[in-house]
Design a protein around this motif. Structure first.
Motif, PDB file in Angstrom:
ATOM      1  N   LEU A 340      12.157  96.326  30.414  1.00  0.00           N
ATOM      2  CA  LEU A 340      12.065  95.039  31.110  1.00  0.00           C
ATOM      3  C   LEU A 340      13.333  94.214  30.909  1.00  0.00           C
ATOM      4  N   LEU A 341      13.824  94.164  29.676  1.00  0.00           N
ATOM      5  CA  LEU A 341      15.031  93.380  29.393  1.00  0.00           C
ATOM      6  C   LEU A 341      16.239  93.915  30.155  1.00  0.00           C
ATOM      7  N   SER A 342      16.268  95.232  30.380  1.00  0.00           N
ATOM      8  CA  SER A 342      17.393  95.816  31.114  1.00  0.00           C
ATOM      9  C   SER A 342      17.434  95.338  32.554  1.00  0.00           C
ATOM     10  N   GLN A 343      16.303  94.774  33.035  1.00  0.00           N
ATOM     11  CA  GLN A 343      16.247  94.238  34.399  1.00  0.00           C
ATOM     12  C   GLN A 343      16.199  92.715  34.400  1.00  0.00           C
ATOM     13  N   ASP A 344      16.611  92.122  33.262  1.00  0.00           N
ATOM     14  CA  ASP A 344      16.624  90.665  33.113  1.00  0.00           C
ATOM     15  C   ASP A 344      15.231  90.073  33.310  1.00  0.00           C
ATOM     16  N   ILE A 345      14.232  90.749  32.763  1.00  0.00           N
ATOM     17  CA  ILE A 345      12.843  90.265  32.805  1.00  0.00           C
ATOM     18  C   ILE A 345      12.480  89.768  31.412  1.00  0.00           C
ATOM     19  N   ARG A 346      12.146  88.465  31.313  1.00  0.00           N
ATOM     20  CA  ARG A 346      11.837  87.884  30.002  1.00  0.00           C
ATOM     21  C   ARG A 346      10.414  87.339  29.917  1.00  0.00           C
ATOM     22  N   SER A 347       9.709  87.360  31.004  1.00  0.00           N
ATOM     23  CA  SER A 347       8.260  87.113  30.975  1.00  0.00           C
ATOM     24  C   SER A 347       7.662  87.831  32.183  1.00  0.00           C
ATOM     25  N   CYS A 348       6.439  88.321  32.013  1.00  0.00           N
ATOM     26  CA  CYS A 348       5.838  89.104  33.118  1.00  0.00           C
ATOM     27  C   CYS A 348       4.332  89.152  33.000  1.00  0.00           C
ATOM     28  N   ILE A 349       3.699  89.459  34.138  1.00  0.00           N
ATOM     29  CA  ILE A 349       2.260  89.709  34.207  1.00  0.00           C
ATOM     30  C   ILE A 349       2.057  90.973  35.031  1.00  0.00           C
ATOM     31  N   LEU A 350       1.334  91.932  34.496  1.00  0.00           N
ATOM     32  CA  LEU A 350       0.934  93.126  35.237  1.00  0.00           C
ATOM     33  C   LEU A 350      -0.559  93.019  35.497  1.00  0.00           C
ATOM     34  N   ALA A 351      -0.928  92.916  36.770  1.00  0.00           N
ATOM     35  CA  ALA A 351      -2.327  92.671  37.137  1.00  0.00           C
ATOM     36  C   ALA A 351      -2.905  93.875  37.869  1.00  0.00           C
ATOM     37  N   PRO A 352      -3.887  94.593  37.272  1.00  0.00           N
ATOM     38  CA  PRO A 352      -4.481  95.775  37.910  1.00  0.00           C
ATOM     39  C   PRO A 352      -5.180  95.442  39.227  1.00  0.00           C
ATOM     40  N   ILE A 353      -5.043  96.345  40.191  1.00  0.00           N
ATOM     41  CA  ILE A 353      -5.740  96.244  41.483  1.00  0.00           C
ATOM     42  C   ILE A 353      -6.827  97.313  41.496  1.00  0.00           C
ATOM     43  N   VAL A 354      -8.084  96.886  41.406  1.00  0.00           N
ATOM     44  CA  VAL A 354      -9.213  97.817  41.308  1.00  0.00           C
ATOM     45  C   VAL A 354     -10.272  97.414  42.322  1.00  0.00           C
ATOM     46  N   LYS A 355     -10.779  98.391  43.074  1.00  0.00           N
ATOM     47  CA  LYS A 355     -11.862  98.123  44.033  1.00  0.00           C
ATOM     48  C   LYS A 355     -12.787  99.328  44.066  1.00  0.00           C
ATOM     49  N   ALA A 370      11.891  83.153  29.811  1.00  0.00           N
ATOM     50  CA  ALA A 370      10.767  83.334  28.895  1.00  0.00           C
ATOM     51  C   ALA A 370       9.763  82.199  29.070  1.00  0.00           C
ATOM     52  N   LYS A 371       8.482  82.545  28.884  1.00  0.00           N
ATOM     53  CA  LYS A 371       7.354  81.602  28.885  1.00  0.00           C
ATOM     54  C   LYS A 371       7.002  81.042  30.267  1.00  0.00           C
ATOM     55  N   GLU A 372       7.756  81.414  31.317  1.00  0.00           N
ATOM     56  CA  GLU A 372       7.391  80.976  32.659  1.00  0.00           C
ATOM     57  C   GLU A 372       6.059  81.564  33.084  1.00  0.00           C
ATOM     58  N   LEU A 373       5.840  82.837  32.735  1.00  0.00           N
ATOM     59  CA  LEU A 373       4.570  83.511  33.023  1.00  0.00           C
ATOM     60  C   LEU A 373       3.831  83.669  31.712  1.00  0.00           C
ATOM     61  N   ASN A 374       2.582  83.258  31.699  1.00  0.00           N
ATOM     62  CA  ASN A 374       1.824  83.253  30.455  1.00  0.00           C
ATOM     63  C   ASN A 374       0.339  83.392  30.733  1.00  0.00           C
ATOM     64  N   SER A 375      -0.455  83.404  29.684  1.00  0.00           N
ATOM     65  CA  SER A 375      -1.892  83.643  29.834  1.00  0.00           C
ATOM     66  C   SER A 375      -2.606  82.500  30.528  1.00  0.00           C
ATOM     67  N   ILE A 376      -1.979  81.323  30.558  1.00  0.00           N
ATOM     68  CA  ILE A 376      -2.619  80.174  31.210  1.00  0.00           C
ATOM     69  C   ILE A 376      -2.447  80.253  32.724  1.00  0.00           C
ATOM     70  N   ASN A 377      -1.177  80.363  33.177  1.00  0.00           N
ATOM     71  CA  ASN A 377      -1.012  80.411  34.640  1.00  0.00           C
ATOM     72  C   ASN A 377      -1.408  81.759  35.227  1.00  0.00           C
ATOM     73  N   ALA A 378      -1.668  82.761  34.361  1.00  0.00           N
ATOM     74  CA  ALA A 378      -2.202  84.030  34.867  1.00  0.00           C
ATOM     75  C   ALA A 378      -3.558  83.836  35.539  1.00  0.00           C
ATOM     76  N   ASN A 379      -4.262  82.751  35.155  1.00  0.00           N
ATOM     77  CA  ASN A 379      -5.580  82.499  35.736  1.00  0.00           C
ATOM     78  C   ASN A 379      -5.508  82.184  37.231  1.00  0.00           C
ATOM     79  N   LYS A 380      -4.341  81.752  37.712  1.00  0.00           N
ATOM     80  CA  LYS A 380      -4.202  81.490  39.140  1.00  0.00           C
ATOM     81  C   LYS A 380      -4.423  82.750  39.973  1.00  0.00           C
ATOM     82  N   LEU A 381      -4.178  83.899  39.351  1.00  0.00           N
ATOM     83  CA  LEU A 381      -4.347  85.149  40.080  1.00  0.00           C
ATOM     84  C   LEU A 381      -5.787  85.368  40.528  1.00  0.00           C
ATOM     85  N   GLY A 382      -6.717  84.712  39.838  1.00  0.00           N
ATOM     86  CA  GLY A 382      -8.123  84.857  40.201  1.00  0.00           C
ATOM     87  C   GLY A 382      -8.399  84.446  41.639  1.00  0.00           C
TER      88      GLY A 382
END
Length: 789
Positions: A340-355, A370-382
């Motif tokens: 991830l760091l090799s692609q200049d990624i310092r925060s991330c969310i991987l969200a499974p797609i299941v149906k 860093a910290k732009e993506l976190n467990s709090i704003n991950a809830n928006k994905l809902g």
């Protein structure tokens, strides 16, 4: 109002504060000291500028009186709320506003000097009709509901697009007709309400510049970015039939609006849980940050087992708010963090797609901060994931239909063990939509063939016998009928048919020739039956006997079809039962090692098996699997014989079966023939195997007239001593399990055209009436048995 008047419409905007001034005059007349003094002071300052009361059309005067206007509107725009409210004075639907709150000013400043504010999706037609409706409601007292949601789309300083819902207040505005105004009747309104799209009709009743909008309105905005972005996402996903049409830029712009993260990037990685691999998805413009520069990789190559289980098994989001800290604290996932760091990624969310329990892949949201993506704003994905999930399910379903259509059209129905290879070729063509190259022939090299058949013994003879019985019976029926008719009606034509039918009866007592059946059938259908159907007689008994004869015929072929029907039903029952058993056992055998399987129904059931590393390259091949499959095949042949023995008493026709296995130890290549839509051996050397397969079942024991196959026995044909030794071990093992008899015959097979040196083993089968087999014995069972001995 130069800018405002550029838009053609029935309204002339004239900004006036007369209603505010009238309200101040009422306050000044009251004796509440501080309020009255305040009102008098404002009126005194406004008195030298009559245009504030009469109306302003020159936009420069708004700027000139900016400070005075702010004071006049102070009660409507409280200073304490200026940094919170997004509010301004404006004329409804006109893209002009003034006296902005501090927050509104900052929004416009961040958007840039080149940004021109305008209402989303408001064209000139809608502006004109909405302005007319405003007149009908405010002046004529109608209640037309034209309040569709209106939005301003305004970017912030980082380029993130925000969506603001617009609310208007027209309490400080009045509408005044000009000399161009046309009186509107109730009948006019009734017609207008049914003709929104007829702009000429609206322009006729409300000519340009026919009304003055005097005063001002108030526009209030609230930030509906998340809701609007989600709505846009939903609309885009639903309207674009092909997910590829939904570009990465479009996708990322919507996500950036929802998350308010300027550098947010979106990716997608497809997951094949069956093969445990991550794969590049077939989307034109959406990349994978997990795969980066490769098309696929094993899941375990990037994630540790615990992290992988969370994603694939528990289907949880993987949230890394600080990748550098994650690297320090999770050494087992160091490969992922460094990737991830090799692609200049310092925060991330991987969200499974299941149906419906199918794992399609996961959405990748990544940021360079860093910290732009976190467990709090991950809830928006809902709020977002259901739309994405439904779209991806639809896309993959349509993709699967395309792949199946290609396979169906170009290859035919394919066994699941080699389906991956055909899918691979179909996918390569879908990736290149304009690919005009011919579809490749599918080849599997270095595979070991296994062939077996359970054949109905003497089926040709039995079929001829059943045909002869039916023909003899029908001729006898006709002779009896025509002789009776001749007794009643002395007609030469009837006597001739009696003679011809007697001649046919005599011929049927001899051997049945290839064309006998068709000749007799043509004679009966074209000459005999027409005579009976058109026989003119008043004798009711004759008609009764003719009707009785036709009633004994089969409705489809119009012939006696009793013995042949019994034969066909028997052959069909044998084939169906044998094929079903073989298919059932074959499904279990695939668990040993995936291999290609096909079977054919003829006068019996034949099957081909091909096993080797090229059939299933994702599994580690070992010769043990070939041994296991050979033992399985021999055992299943015993079970099929037993199944026939079980159903034989209930069959309508007396038939017997014989069983044969062909052993071929040299690996061969098989190629899918595009013209024939089937697999065939590839190359001249391998053709020897096919020659043997096609001729061996009718062969005799060398030097005799005895067939190599016999009922109640299994014949195993081979060429090499090591093959004999191998199968003797299998036979010995199955004798121990009471599936085979004690006596093993060995003999040479007569030479075939171009093939010599074939040998065979033949062993009797132990039939167990009414008893089902315990289950398949494996090669490991054989080894254990030998070790015990």
């Amino acid at each position: 109002m130069d800018d405002a008047q550029d838009i053609k419409g029935p309204l002339i905007a004239r900004i006036s504060f007369h209603k505010v001034l009238e309200a101040l005059e009422q306050i000044a007349e009251n004796d509440v000291d501080y309020r009255a003094d305040y009102a008098k002071a404002l009126l005194k300052h406004a008195a030298p500028f009559p245009e504030l009361r009469q109306g302003i059309e020159d936009i420069s005067l708004i700027s000139k009186h900016e400070s005075l206007i702010r004071n006049l509107l102070a009660d409507l725009f409280p200073t304490a709320l200026s940094n919170n409210e997004i509010k301004a004075a404006a004329i409804p639907f006109f893209n002009f506003s003034f006296n902005h709150t501090n927050r509104f000013k900052k929004i416009l400043t961040d958007a840039g000097v080149d940004f021109g504010i305008s209402i989303r999706n408001m064209d000139e037609h809608q502006f004109y009709v909405f302005s007319c409706c405003l007149v009908l409601n405010m002046y004529y007292g109608y209640h037309f509901d034209f309040s569709k949601p209106l939005f301003y789309d305004i970017p912030d300083a980082e380029g993130i697009m925000h969506h603001y819902r617009i609310l208007y207040n027209a309490d400080f505005m009045e509408l005044i007709p000009t000399d161009k105004a046309v009186a509107v009747t109730k009948e006019d309104v009734d017609v207008l309400m049914d003709n929104f799209d007829n702009l000429e009709m609206w322009q006729e009743k409300f000519p340009e510049g026919s009304w003055i909008a005097k005063g001002f309105g108030m526009v209030s905005l609230f930030d509906a970015t998340a809701e609007s972005a989600i709505s846009n996402l939903k609309s885009n996903l639903l309207t674009n039939e092909d997910f590829n049409e939904f570009t990465r830029d479009n996708f990322e712009a919507i996500f950036r609006s929802i998350y308010k993260i300027g550098d947010l990037r979106i990716g997608f990685t497809e997951v094949n849980t069956e093969d445990n691999i991550f794969r590049l998805a077939p989307f034109d413009d959406i990349k994978s940050y997990i795969l980066k520069d490769v098309d696929e990789m094993n899941c375990g190559a990037m994630f540790c087992s615990d992290t992988l289980d969370e994603i694939l098994q528990d289907k949880k989001y993987l949230i890394i708010s600080d990748v550098e800290r994650f690297l320090e604290e999770n050494s087992e996932d160091a490969a992922l963090a460094r990737h991830l760091l090799s692609q200049d990624i310092r925060s991330c969310i991987l969200a499974p797609i299941v149906k419906n329990n199918r794992f399609y892949g996961f959405i990748e949201m990544v940021s360079s901060r860093a910290k732009e993506l976190n467990s709090i704003n991950a809830n928006k994905l809902g709020y977002i994931m259901p739309f994405i999930t439904d779209t991806l399910e639809r896309y993959y379903s349509e993709l699967q239909n395309e792949i199946d259509a290609i396979i169906q059209n170009e290859y035919t129905a394919i066994h699941h063990s080699v389906y991956w290879k055909f899918r691979e070729e179909a996918m390569s063509h879908l990736h290149e939509r304009n690919n005009r190259e011919a579809f490749k022939e599918i080849v599997f090299k270095e595979v070991y063939p296994l062939y077996g058949q359970i054949d109905v013994k003497g089926s040709s003879t039995a079929r001829n016998e059943s045909t002869e019985k039916d023909l003899v019976l029908q001729i006898q029926k006709l002779l009896s009928l025509f002789r009776y008719i001749f007794e009643e009606e002395q007609l030469p034509l009837i006597e001739q048919h009696v003679y011809e039918l007697e001649t046919i009866e005599d011929k049927l007592k001899e051997s049945l020739k290839a064309d006998t059946e068709s000749n007799i059938q043509n004679y009966l259908l074209n000459e005999v039956h027409p005579v009976l159907q058109h026989f003119d007689s008043s004798n009711s008994e004759v008609h009764k006997r003719i009707a009785a004869y036709f009633a004994t015929l089969d409705g489809k072929v119009n012939m006696v079809y009793e013995s042949r029907k019994d034969f066909d039903r028997t052959l069909s029952a044998i084939n169906k039962q044998m094929a079903n058993l073989l298919d059932e056992k074959q499904a279990q055998a695939q668990a040993f090692f995936p291999h290609y399987y096909e079977r054919f129904k003829t006068d019996g059931v034949e099957h081909n098996l091909y096993i080797g590393a090229s059939i299933s390259p994702k599994h580690q091949y070992n010769p043990l699997y070939l041994n296991n499959l050979r033992l399985w095949q021999l055992q299943v042949m015993c079970e099929m014989e037993n199944e026939y023995y079980r159903i034989k008493p209930n069959l309508p026709y007396e038939l017997d079966v014989t069983s044969l296995i062909l052993v071929f130890s040299s690996p061969i290549s098989i190629r899918f023939r595009m013209d024939e839509k089937r697999f065939d051996v590839d190359g001249t050397y391998n053709a020897r195997y096919e020659v043997v397969k096609k001729r061996i079942d009718k062969s005799n024991i060398k030097g005799t007239k005895e067939r190599i196959t016999q009922k109640g026995k299994i014949t195993i044909v081979y060429t090499q001593k090591k093959e004999e030794a191998e199968y003797r071990r299998y036979i010995q093992f199955l004798q121990h399990k009471h599936l085979l008899g004690n006596v093993i015959e060995t003999f040479d097979v007569e030479d075939l055209q171009g093939v010599t040196g074939l040998k065979a083993l033949r062993v009797s089968i132990n039939y167990k009436a009414g008893q089902k087999n315990e289950g398949a014995y494996t090669y490991e069972d054989l080894l254990k048995e030998l070790q015990q001995k």
